[in-house]
Design an enzyme around this catalytic site. Structure first.
Site, mmCIF file in Angstrom:
data_model
loop_
_atom_site.group_PDB
_atom_site.id
_atom_site.type_symbol
_atom_site.label_atom_id
_atom_site.label_comp_id
_atom_site.label_asym_id
_atom_site.label_seq_id
_atom_site.Cartn_x
_atom_site.Cartn_y
_atom_site.Cartn_z
ATOM 1 N N ASP A 148 0.859 -1.187 0.000
ATOM 2 C CA ASP A 148 0.000 0.000 0.000
ATOM 3 C C ASP A 148 0.896 1.237 0.000
ATOM 4 O O ASP A 148 1.901 1.274 0.725
ATOM 5 C CB ASP A 148 -0.844 0.104 1.286
ATOM 6 C CG ASP A 148 -1.820 -1.050 1.443
ATOM 7 O OD1 ASP A 148 -2.019 -1.776 0.462
ATOM 8 O OD2 ASP A 148 -2.361 -1.206 2.549
ATOM 9 N N GLU A 150 0.261 3.986 1.315
ATOM 10 C CA GLU A 150 0.194 4.603 2.648
ATOM 11 C C GLU A 150 1.151 3.981 3.664
ATOM 12 O O GLU A 150 1.495 4.600 4.663
ATOM 13 C CB GLU A 150 -1.229 4.436 3.195
ATOM 14 C CG GLU A 150 -2.282 5.121 2.371
ATOM 15 C CD GLU A 150 -3.668 4.880 2.936
ATOM 16 O OE1 GLU A 150 -3.922 3.778 3.442
ATOM 17 O OE2 GLU A 150 -4.485 5.825 2.876
ATOM 18 N N THR A 189 2.200 -20.900 -2.596
ATOM 19 C CA THR A 189 3.146 -20.059 -1.856
ATOM 20 C C THR A 189 3.474 -18.747 -2.568
ATOM 21 O O THR A 189 4.073 -17.857 -1.975
ATOM 22 C CB THR A 189 4.489 -20.803 -1.624
ATOM 23 O OG1 THR A 189 5.081 -21.056 -2.900
ATOM 24 C CG2 THR A 189 4.280 -22.104 -0.871
ATOM 25 N N LYS A 190 3.076 -18.655 -3.828
ATOM 26 C CA LYS A 190 3.517 -17.490 -4.619
ATOM 27 C C LYS A 190 3.105 -16.130 -4.021
ATOM 28 O O LYS A 190 3.928 -15.212 -3.962
ATOM 29 C CB LYS A 190 3.015 -17.632 -6.062
ATOM 30 C CG LYS A 190 3.674 -16.671 -7.045
ATOM 31 C CD LYS A 190 5.085 -17.056 -7.389
ATOM 32 C CE LYS A 190 5.110 -18.065 -8.515
ATOM 33 N NZ LYS A 190 6.447 -18.595 -8.781
ATOM 34 N N LYS A 224 9.723 -24.793 1.024
ATOM 35 C CA LYS A 224 9.655 -23.928 -0.162
ATOM 36 C C LYS A 224 9.554 -22.454 0.255
ATOM 37 O O LYS A 224 10.255 -21.584 -0.279
ATOM 38 C CB LYS A 224 8.433 -24.335 -0.978
ATOM 39 C CG LYS A 224 8.383 -23.750 -2.347
ATOM 40 C CD LYS A 224 7.286 -24.423 -3.160
ATOM 41 C CE LYS A 224 7.120 -23.739 -4.498
ATOM 42 N NZ LYS A 224 5.931 -24.207 -5.188
ATOM 43 N N GLY A 356 -25.447 3.435 19.841
ATOM 44 C CA GLY A 356 -25.570 3.943 18.473
ATOM 45 C C GLY A 356 -25.793 5.439 18.443
ATOM 46 O O GLY A 356 -25.887 6.089 19.489
ATOM 47 N N CYS A 383 -25.739 2.489 26.630
ATOM 48 C CA CYS A 383 -25.627 3.846 26.097
ATOM 49 C C CYS A 383 -26.924 4.255 25.401
ATOM 50 O O CYS A 383 -27.907 4.516 26.083
ATOM 51 C CB CYS A 383 -24.390 3.967 25.218
ATOM 52 S SG CYS A 383 -23.775 5.657 25.168
ATOM 53 N N HIS A 509 -20.077 2.048 28.629
ATOM 54 C CA HIS A 509 -19.873 0.860 27.784
ATOM 55 C C HIS A 509 -19.154 -0.235 28.564
ATOM 56 O O HIS A 509 -17.929 -0.356 28.479
ATOM 57 C CB HIS A 509 -19.049 1.237 26.549
ATOM 58 C CG HIS A 509 -19.789 2.095 25.587
ATOM 59 N ND1 HIS A 509 -20.521 1.584 24.543
ATOM 60 C CD2 HIS A 509 -19.951 3.436 25.534
ATOM 61 C CE1 HIS A 509 -21.092 2.566 23.866
ATOM 62 N NE2 HIS A 509 -20.752 3.711 24.458
ATOM 63 N N GLU A 511 -18.978 -3.289 27.945
ATOM 64 C CA GLU A 511 -18.359 -4.292 27.067
ATOM 65 C C GLU A 511 -16.875 -4.016 26.830
ATOM 66 O O GLU A 511 -16.108 -4.919 26.530
ATOM 67 C CB GLU A 511 -19.126 -4.362 25.729
ATOM 68 C CG GLU A 511 -18.937 -3.185 24.764
ATOM 69 C CD GLU A 511 -19.864 -1.990 25.039
ATOM 70 O OE1 GLU A 511 -20.368 -1.884 26.178
ATOM 71 O OE2 GLU A 511 -20.060 -1.158 24.121
HETATM 72 N N1 GLN Z 1 -26.106 8.865 20.545
HETATM 73 C C1 GLN Z 1 -26.107 8.809 21.976
HETATM 74 C C2 GLN Z 1 -25.301 9.942 22.585
HETATM 75 O O1 GLN Z 1 -24.502 10.551 21.931
HETATM 76 C C3 GLN Z 1 -25.586 7.461 22.467
HETATM 77 C C4 GLN Z 1 -24.176 7.179 22.130
HETATM 78 C C5 GLN Z 1 -23.784 5.751 22.267
HETATM 79 O O2 GLN Z 1 -24.631 4.850 22.282
HETATM 80 N N2 GLN Z 1 -22.484 5.480 22.352
HETATM 81 O O3 GLN Z 1 -25.473 10.246 23.739
#
Ligand code: GLN
Length: 540
Positions: A148, A150, A189-190, A224, A356, A383, A509, A511
């Site tokens: 690449d 970059e 392998t190429k 190889k 989201g 969130c 969050h 997670e």
């Molecule tokens: N959109 C929402 C906010 O900005 C939730 C953000 C999110 O879920 N990470 O508060």
């Protein structure tokens, strides 16, 4: 000991799993007692992936110090159980920004500022930065594929770095693809030969070749590759497709990747790596005694990478509960009426409503939450998922029919979710949300307090909107309890619903902090609640 450096490059195609190979190698070295960290260089011009659409780049991972980073950092943390930081993810944009800022400040006065040496110097500085922070080993993963345009300045910087640090302090691992051609019934392998040639053109001879493959490499193929890529036979390592990414450290151990690296770095090999807890986790992961069905309600479901950390947190908490978590992605936009929501959810043991941004899918999420609330199905909102739960509650329980988040409806008469005061004057999009770790104090007798077994916790955030405190009392008096509060700014961080077996919404969050060694307590408890719901249903 002065830090040693391991560079991981990739050839032939993207998506070979450089992040997993880097994390697996780091895990083996950590299990041998070394203090290791991993850093990722991304050769794109964005300053960070914070402004990128999840369809474009998958999930944006957030560190404790509030950096918006590549999702590979999530793998690093999950494998090593160690936090990363802003210094662990660098993009071309950030490199250039630093150099250009320095130029404007007059730091190069009189000189022409050029890719070599100014950009390459800045790349080298970012590599040593971690080495100077007390790590014994720094693994630097170079994003993209050799060849690449970059990547060129990075390869040049790696070449120079090896010269500066001395060859015994640097090892280069090149990850490549050895495809199987069904028509010829042969591994080829190429492509690997070509990608090593490309590296050689940049002045880098890889020390170790890790070959991604769907079939075992015969000795003949290894010989190889060794011959054509100018390597010793034992430095050609097979990386066969695995059932789970968590098998990869053990596969690499079998192939002696860690030993080859230690030999190259002239480090003594003391004992075997201690992988007891890792193996225990794998044992539990592979031998579940039951299964639960969890709906993941989101809007980026076509791309599982968009919810990477949520998927992995379920893997950890599933193993912890010796339970297979079967995730059913549900498109929020498909839930166009209450009936759709009922049909999609009624046979599930629990739902998670995903984070989201923006309006799309919001009403579907709200319908799903309504069904889970009324039917007593375990609900976990993260969130935006928590914000939707608040809106649903005010509309359907409190009776404020037009309640909304101002993110979706700025004119709502009842802005139960509103932009944080600190966010109102901000116009720039990059790096301006409420980001990183914040403390949260948990109410006694809450589900959260029971899960965390602590009064004070720290979790990571990424949002602009929040629970509007003007509605706090109304929520509470109707049974939606604010049970987690940020003590400095008095923000609602966790809500729970009275009289529901498991209804938890979090503004942060969780997670992002789940690891193999320490699965997240809220995910663990959510899965337990799903198991209980399933048992109750079976009895009924
Ligand atoms: N959109 C929402 C906010 O900005 C939730 C953000 C999110 O879920 N990470 O508060």
């Amino acid at each position: 000991m002065a830090a040693k450096y391991i560079f991981v490059t990739g050839g032939v195609t993207s998506s070979l799993g450089k992040g997993i190979i880097s994390a697996s190698l780091a895990k083996l070295l950590q299990a041998r007692g070394f203090n290791v960290t991993i850093q990722k260089f991304d050769p794109y011009i964005n300053i960070d992936p914070g402004t990128l659409n999840p369809y474009e780049h998958g999930e944006c991972y957030v560190t404790d110090d509030g950096a918006e980073t590549d999702l590979d950092l999530g793998h690093y943390e999950r494998f090593l159980n160690k936090p990363t930081s802003r210094a662990n993810n660098i993009t071309t944009g950030r490199i250039y920004q630093t150099v250009i800022d320095k130029e404007r400040a007059g730091a190069y006065l009189g000189k022409t500022v050029q890719v070599i040496p100014h950009i390459t110097d800045e790349i080298k500085r970012r590599i040593s930065l971690l080495g100077n922070q007390g790590y014994q080993m720094v693994i630097t993963e170079l994003g993209g594929t050799v060849g690449d345009i970059e990547s060129l300045p990075y390869l040049e910087a790696l070449r120079q770095f090896r010269m500066d640090a001395g060859p015994s302090n640097v090892v280069t691992v090149h990850l490549t693809l050895v495809p199987y051609l069904a028509a010829a019934k042969e591994l080829k392998t190429k492509p690997s030969q070509h990608s090593v040639k490309e590296l050689l053109e940049a002045g880098i001879q890889p020390d170790i070749l890790v070959c991604r493959t769907e079939r075992h490499l015969s000795d003949e193929i290894r010989a190889k590759l060794a011959l054509f890529c100018n390597l010793q036979f034992e430095n050609v390592i097979e990386s066969i497709d695995a059932d789970t990414i968590y098998d990869v450290p053990l596969l690499m151990l079998k192939e002696k990747l860690d030993l080859r690296v230690l030999e190259k770095l002239q480090l003594p090999i003391k004992s075997d790596p201690d992988l007891r807890s890792w193996k225990k986790f794998l044992g539990q992961l592979k031998n579940p005694s039951e299964a639960v069905q969890v709906g993941l309600i989101g809007k980026y479901n076509e791309l599982p990478d968009a919810y990477k950390s949520i998927h992995e947190a379920f893997v950890h908490s599933g193993a912890h509960n010796e339970c297979k978590v079967e995730i059913h992605p549900i498109h929020a936009e498909d839930l166009e009426c209450a009936d759709d929501a009922a049909k999609a959810i009624r046979d599930l043991d629990g739902i998670l409503v995903a984070p989201g941004f923006g309006e799309r899918g919001i009403e579907g999420k709200i319908r799903a939450i309504c069904y889970a609330r009324v039917q007593q199905i375990p609900f976990f909102g993260i969130c935006l998922g928590m914000q939707c739960a608040v809106v649903e509650f005010f509309r359907n329980v409190v009776g404020l029919k037009d309640a909304a988040s101002t993110e979706v409806n700025p004119q709502t008469p009842d802005p139960v979710i509103d932009k944080m005061e600190s966010q109102k004057s901000i116009e720039n999009k990059g790096g301006t949300m409420r980001l990183g770790a914040y403390t949260c104090v948990l109410a006694e007798k809450s589900i959260a307090r029971k899960c965390y077994k602590a009064e004070k916790i720290s979790e990571r955030h990424r949002h602009r909107f929040e629970f509007n405190n003007k509605y706090r009392e109304l929520a509470q008096s109707n049974g939606l309890m604010p049970v987690g509060i940020n003590p400095e700014q008095d923000l609602v961080e966790i809500i729970e619903l009275k009289g529901h077996p498991w209804f938890v919404g979090v503004q942060f969050h969780p997670e992002l902090k789940s690891t193999v060694e320490v699965p997240h307590p809220l995910f663990n408890a959510f899965i337990r609640a799903c198991i209980q719901r399933k048992a109750k249903k079976a009895k009924a």
